[in-house]
Write a protein that holds these residues in place. Structure first.
Motif, PDB file in Angstrom:
ATOM      1  N   GLU A 163      -7.235   5.032  -3.917  1.00  0.00           N
ATOM      2  CA  GLU A 163      -8.215   3.970  -4.126  1.00  0.00           C
ATOM      3  C   GLU A 163      -9.491   4.213  -3.328  1.00  0.00           C
ATOM      4  O   GLU A 163     -10.601   4.010  -3.841  1.00  0.00           O
ATOM      5  N   SER A 164      -9.365   4.659  -2.083  1.00  0.00           N
ATOM      6  CA  SER A 164     -10.541   4.812  -1.235  1.00  0.00           C
ATOM      7  C   SER A 164     -11.450   5.943  -1.707  1.00  0.00           C
ATOM      8  O   SER A 164     -12.664   5.891  -1.507  1.00  0.00           O
ATOM      9  N   LYS A 207      -1.382   5.440  -2.492  1.00  0.00           N
ATOM     10  CA  LYS A 207      -2.161   4.368  -3.128  1.00  0.00           C
ATOM     11  C   LYS A 207      -3.475   4.146  -2.395  1.00  0.00           C
ATOM     12  O   LYS A 207      -4.548   4.065  -3.025  1.00  0.00           O
ATOM     13  N   ARG A 208      -3.420   4.079  -1.060  1.00  0.00           N
ATOM     14  CA  ARG A 208      -4.625   3.784  -0.270  1.00  0.00           C
ATOM     15  C   ARG A 208      -5.663   4.903  -0.378  1.00  0.00           C
ATOM     16  O   ARG A 208      -6.853   4.644  -0.576  1.00  0.00           O
ATOM     17  N   ALA A 235      -4.409   5.320  11.213  1.00  0.00           N
ATOM     18  CA  ALA A 235      -5.242   4.670  10.195  1.00  0.00           C
ATOM     19  C   ALA A 235      -6.697   5.117  10.315  1.00  0.00           C
ATOM     20  O   ALA A 235      -7.352   5.413   9.308  1.00  0.00           O
ATOM     21  N   ARG A 254       2.533   4.070   0.010  1.00  0.00           N
ATOM     22  CA  ARG A 254       1.349   3.256   0.326  1.00  0.00           C
ATOM     23  C   ARG A 254       0.161   4.157   0.661  1.00  0.00           C
ATOM     24  O   ARG A 254      -0.980   3.855   0.319  1.00  0.00           O
ATOM     25  N   ARG A 255       0.435   5.263   1.340  1.00  0.00           N
ATOM     26  CA  ARG A 255      -0.635   6.188   1.693  1.00  0.00           C
ATOM     27  C   ARG A 255      -1.253   6.793   0.437  1.00  0.00           C
ATOM     28  O   ARG A 255      -2.478   6.926   0.340  1.00  0.00           O
ATOM     29  N   ARG A 286      -4.182   7.746  -9.096  1.00  0.00           N
ATOM     30  CA  ARG A 286      -3.018   7.729  -8.215  1.00  0.00           C
ATOM     31  C   ARG A 286      -1.913   8.674  -8.683  1.00  0.00           C
ATOM     32  O   ARG A 286      -1.284   9.365  -7.881  1.00  0.00           O
TER      33      ARG A 286
END
Length: 300
Positions: A257-258, A253-254, A123, A250-251, A263
């Motif tokens: 967004e960051s 998406k994360r 992470a 999920r990666r 996406r």
């Protein structure tokens, strides 16, 4: 000193060397000349090193730690020089000489070659890598000579089509990747200077700032193309997880967004780049790498 190229470099260049290319044979003499011309003191060759260049840890005449990097023309070292000059140390390793009499020879600031973002917990590694990547996304120089994402991926797409004909097993994934590419290149949201081959192992510890990028293969295009390579970092760990597919989504998406990236565009470029790497690995006989990449691509 004997400048023996690391086995990793010999193996990687052997997979892509055009007929008659003698760069590896000439490399020891090229390295000796580069060292003598710059009055460098050699410490050691970096091992295992990279897949496209010889990296030598040196000191300049005044004792400053530095890195001498030598790469063949097909690795586009002059494009790397131009990108590093444009970034001027912002987010990336600093050039110590703006030009060279010999093509493919770069003298660079010394970072910590054995300390990469990949050494951090996953992470934290993704967070630090993404922050470094953001700093590199700048407008390219006017009248630049960098390849565009459209140009690079068109060349890759031709090779992918040929692979699909020769290997029908990969044809469905290749078709999906090519369809995604056609939609993505039709309307890119920005045209920025990109690292081109960004991943966690390309971010090393530095003195000026904690983390700096190295080894770009610069290209001009949209942010999502650059970020896509980071999505599949540590792919072997993802494949080993029973929740690998959901972790991958999920990666995406994360990271989207960051770094404020669309996406779906990130998912599309991740698919294309994973399939392209997978079929290329299969083409040169790296079956284990190909299997991991194509399984990962199927999750997208």
């Amino acid at each position: 000193m004997v400048f023996e190229p690391p086995k990793r470099l010999v193996r990687a260049l052997g997979e892509t060397a055009p007929e008659g290319d003698d760069w590896l044979e000439r490399l020891p003499e090229t390295a000796r000349e580069a060292v003598a011309q710059r009055e460098l003191t050699v410490e050691r060759v970096q091992v295992p090193g990279g897949r496209s260049s010889l990296v030598v840890l040196v000191r300049t005449a005044d004792g400053t730690p530095a890195v001498l990097k030598l790469a063949p023309r097909r690795a586009r070292p002059e494009a790397e020089r131009a990108a590093l000059a444009h970034w001027a140390g912002r987010g990336a390793v600093q050039l110590l000489e703006p030009s060279s009499a010999a093509e493919g020879v770069l003298l660079l600031e010394r970072l910590h070659p054995d300390v990469s973002v990949r050494s951090l917990p996953e992470a934290k590694a993704l967070l630090e890598a993404a922050g470094t990547l953001r700093r590199l996304w700048v407008d390219p120089p006017q009248e630049h000579g960098f390849e565009t994402v459209t140009e690079r991926t068109e060349r890759q797409a031709r090779a992918m089509r040929a692979s699909a004909v020769a290997d029908p097993e990969v044809a469905p994934l290749v078709e999906a990747a090519l369809t995604a590419r056609e939609e993505l290149v039709a309307a890119p949201p920005e045209h920025r200077l990109l690292h081109g081959t960004f991943r966690q192992s390309k971010v090393l510890g530095g003195e000026r700032t904690p983390w700096l990028a190295v080894g770009p293969d610069p290209v001009v295009g949209e942010h999502a193309f650059d970020l896509a390579r980071l999505v599949r970092d540590r792919v072997e760990d993802l494949i080993a997880q029973t929740s690998g597919a959901s972790t991958t989504r999920r990666r995406v998406k994360r990271l989207a967004e960051s770094l404020e990236v669309d996406r779906e565009r990130l998912r599309g470029w991740t698919l294309f780049r994973a399939v392209e790497s997978g079929v290329r690995a299969r083409r040169v006989g790296r079956e284990q790498d190909a299997e991991l990449l194509l399984e990962f691509a199927a999750w997208l």
